[in-house]
Design a protein around this motif. Structure first.
Motif, mmCIF file in Angstrom:
data_model
loop_
_atom_site.group_PDB
_atom_site.id
_atom_site.type_symbol
_atom_site.label_atom_id
_atom_site.label_comp_id
_atom_site.label_asym_id
_atom_site.label_seq_id
_atom_site.Cartn_x
_atom_site.Cartn_y
_atom_site.Cartn_z
ATOM 1 N N TYR A 47 35.751 45.845 28.145
ATOM 2 C CA TYR A 47 35.660 45.296 29.040
ATOM 3 C C TYR A 47 36.864 45.168 30.236
ATOM 4 C CZ TYR A 47 33.957 42.280 25.171
ATOM 5 O OH TYR A 47 33.730 41.817 24.058
ATOM 6 N N LEU A 48 36.511 46.555 31.019
ATOM 7 C CA LEU A 48 37.648 47.062 32.304
ATOM 8 C C LEU A 48 35.923 47.026 33.237
ATOM 9 C CD1 LEU A 48 39.331 49.937 30.633
ATOM 10 C CD2 LEU A 48 40.637 47.745 31.829
ATOM 11 N N ASP A 49 36.711 46.401 34.979
ATOM 12 C CA ASP A 49 35.608 47.282 35.514
ATOM 13 C C ASP A 49 35.835 48.448 36.354
ATOM 14 O OD1 ASP A 49 33.149 44.952 34.826
ATOM 15 O OD2 ASP A 49 34.060 43.961 36.528
ATOM 16 N N LEU A 50 35.858 50.048 36.812
ATOM 17 C CA LEU A 50 36.015 50.616 37.425
ATOM 18 C C LEU A 50 35.425 50.703 38.644
ATOM 19 C CD1 LEU A 50 36.989 53.770 37.679
ATOM 20 C CD2 LEU A 50 35.011 54.257 37.129
ATOM 21 N N PHE A 51 35.908 50.078 39.615
ATOM 22 C CA PHE A 51 36.268 50.001 41.178
ATOM 23 C C PHE A 51 36.445 51.473 41.764
ATOM 24 C CE2 PHE A 51 37.153 49.721 45.755
ATOM 25 C CZ PHE A 51 36.542 48.744 45.921
ATOM 26 N N ALA A 96 40.295 54.289 43.609
ATOM 27 C CA ALA A 96 39.262 54.225 42.050
ATOM 28 C C ALA A 96 40.471 53.876 41.721
ATOM 29 C CB ALA A 96 38.784 55.017 41.833
ATOM 30 N N PHE A 97 40.553 53.327 40.394
ATOM 31 C CA PHE A 97 41.432 51.899 39.698
ATOM 32 C C PHE A 97 40.159 51.102 38.411
ATOM 33 C CE2 PHE A 97 40.649 49.518 43.451
ATOM 34 C CZ PHE A 97 41.096 47.916 42.787
ATOM 35 N N CYS A 98 41.179 50.234 37.794
ATOM 36 C CA CYS A 98 39.984 50.058 36.943
ATOM 37 C C CYS A 98 40.640 48.592 36.575
ATOM 38 C CB CYS A 98 40.498 50.308 35.415
ATOM 39 S SG CYS A 98 39.855 51.793 34.770
ATOM 40 N N ARG A 99 40.223 47.737 36.772
ATOM 41 C CA ARG A 99 40.596 45.962 36.499
ATOM 42 C C ARG A 99 39.831 45.654 35.554
ATOM 43 N NH1 ARG A 99 38.588 44.370 42.572
ATOM 44 N NH2 ARG A 99 36.299 45.182 41.937
ATOM 45 N N ARG A 100 40.127 44.058 35.551
ATOM 46 C CA ARG A 100 39.952 42.864 34.132
ATOM 47 C C ARG A 100 38.035 43.022 34.575
ATOM 48 N NH1 ARG A 100 45.288 40.070 32.623
ATOM 49 N NH2 ARG A 100 45.842 41.883 31.283
ATOM 50 N N PRO A 101 37.663 42.883 34.048
ATOM 51 C CA PRO A 101 36.024 41.728 35.105
ATOM 52 C C PRO A 101 36.129 40.354 34.665
ATOM 53 C CG PRO A 101 35.404 42.631 32.267
ATOM 54 C CD PRO A 101 37.084 42.973 33.441
ATOM 55 N N ASN A 102 35.625 39.839 35.613
ATOM 56 C CA ASN A 102 36.382 38.238 35.208
ATOM 57 C C ASN A 102 34.847 37.983 34.593
ATOM 58 O OD1 ASN A 102 35.833 35.851 36.009
ATOM 59 N ND2 ASN A 102 35.078 35.177 38.047
ATOM 60 N N ILE A 131 52.154 51.940 52.094
ATOM 61 C CA ILE A 131 51.145 49.780 52.485
ATOM 62 C C ILE A 131 50.282 51.582 51.052
ATOM 63 C CG2 ILE A 131 50.779 48.185 51.868
ATOM 64 C CD1 ILE A 131 52.006 47.298 54.701
ATOM 65 N N SER A 132 50.299 51.439 50.548
ATOM 66 C CA SER A 132 48.625 51.779 49.065
ATOM 67 C C SER A 132 47.707 50.893 49.992
ATOM 68 C CB SER A 132 48.745 51.187 48.120
ATOM 69 O OG SER A 132 47.812 51.432 47.276
ATOM 70 N N PRO A 133 46.624 50.948 49.619
ATOM 71 C CA PRO A 133 45.239 50.843 50.542
ATOM 72 C C PRO A 133 43.751 50.055 49.947
ATOM 73 C CG PRO A 133 45.135 53.351 49.957
ATOM 74 C CD PRO A 133 46.551 53.151 50.353
ATOM 75 N N VAL A 134 45.030 50.716 48.370
ATOM 76 C CA VAL A 134 44.345 49.650 47.410
ATOM 77 C C VAL A 134 44.843 48.226 47.254
ATOM 78 C CG1 VAL A 134 44.469 48.933 44.297
ATOM 79 C CG2 VAL A 134 44.444 51.645 45.363
ATOM 80 N N LEU A 135 46.187 47.728 47.595
ATOM 81 C CA LEU A 135 46.292 46.598 47.942
ATOM 82 C C LEU A 135 45.585 45.258 47.717
ATOM 83 C CD1 LEU A 135 48.849 44.585 47.165
ATOM 84 C CD2 LEU A 135 49.436 45.611 49.726
#
Length: 159
Positions: free
Chosen positions: A4-8, A16-22, A115-119
Motif C-alpha cells: 500500500y505504497l505509491d512510488l512517485f 523519487a519518493f514513496c507516499r500513501r495511496p488514496n 527548499i526541497s523541490p519535492v515540497l
C-alpha cells in the motif's frame, strides 16, 4: 502481499519518493508514519511552497536563510515578541523541516537552506487550501474567544 505504497518518480526533476495511496475509506496498515504539523511549522511550509512555486516558473532553485525564515515566522507569531522565544521556536522548526528533508542544508553553512523541490508534491494545492481554511477558522474562533476585539493571536502548540 500488498505494501500500500505509491512510488512517485519524476526523472526530469530527479525526484523519487514513496507516499500513501488514496484508498478512500479502506483501512489498511501503513509503513509510512503520519506526521502532524504544528501551527508555525505549517505556516512556514505554506510560505516556502509559495516561494518555490513562483521560482519554479523560471526554473530556479530557491534558497532561504535563517533570517528569511525568522521574518516569515514574525508575520504569524505576533505572540512571540520575545526574541529568545522566537529563536527557540525557529530552531525547532528548522530542525524538524531539515529532518523531514523539506529544507536541505547547503554546504555554505547552517544558516542557508534550499527548499526541497519535492515540497509541492508533498503538499498539493488542495492540502494548502485546507490549511488556509483551517487558519481562517482558527482566526475566527480566536476573535470570538477574545470577544471580537480583533486581537487574535496564534498559539504555537496548536495543531
Amino acid at each position: 502481499s500488498e505494501l500500500y505504497l505509491d512510488l512517485f518518480l519524476d526523472e526530469e526533476a530527479g525526484i523519487a519518493f514513496c507516499r500513501r495511496p488514496n484508498l478512500g475509506e479502506l483501512d489498511v496498515p501503513t509503513l509510512l508514519p503520519r506526521v502532524r504539523l504544528r501551527f508555525l511549522d505549517s505556516t512556514l511550509i505554506v510560505e516556502l511552497r509559495e516561494r518555490l512555486m513562483r521560482a519554479q516558473e523560471t526554473g530556479e532553485r530557491v534558497h532561504v536563510t535563517r533570517q528569511d525564515l525568522r521574518e516569515i515566522l514574525r508575520l504569524y507569531a505576533a505572540a512571540l515578541s520575545n526574541e529568545a522565544l522566537l529563536e527557540r521556536h525557529l530552531s525547532g522548526i528548522v530542525d524538524r523541516l531539515v529532518k523531514r528533508r523539506i529544507l536541505l542544508t547547503l554546504k555554505s553553512g547552517d544558516d542557508a537552506f534550499e527548499i526541497s523541490p519535492v515540497l509541492p508534491l508533498l503538499f498539493t494545492t488542495s492540502d494548502i487550501a485546507a490549511l488556509r481554511a483551517g487558519y481562517a477558522d482558527k482566526a475566527a474562533r480566536d476573535a470570538d474567544r477574545l470577544g471580537g476585539r480583533g486581537e487574535a493571536q496564534s498559539g504555537e502548540g496548536e495543531e
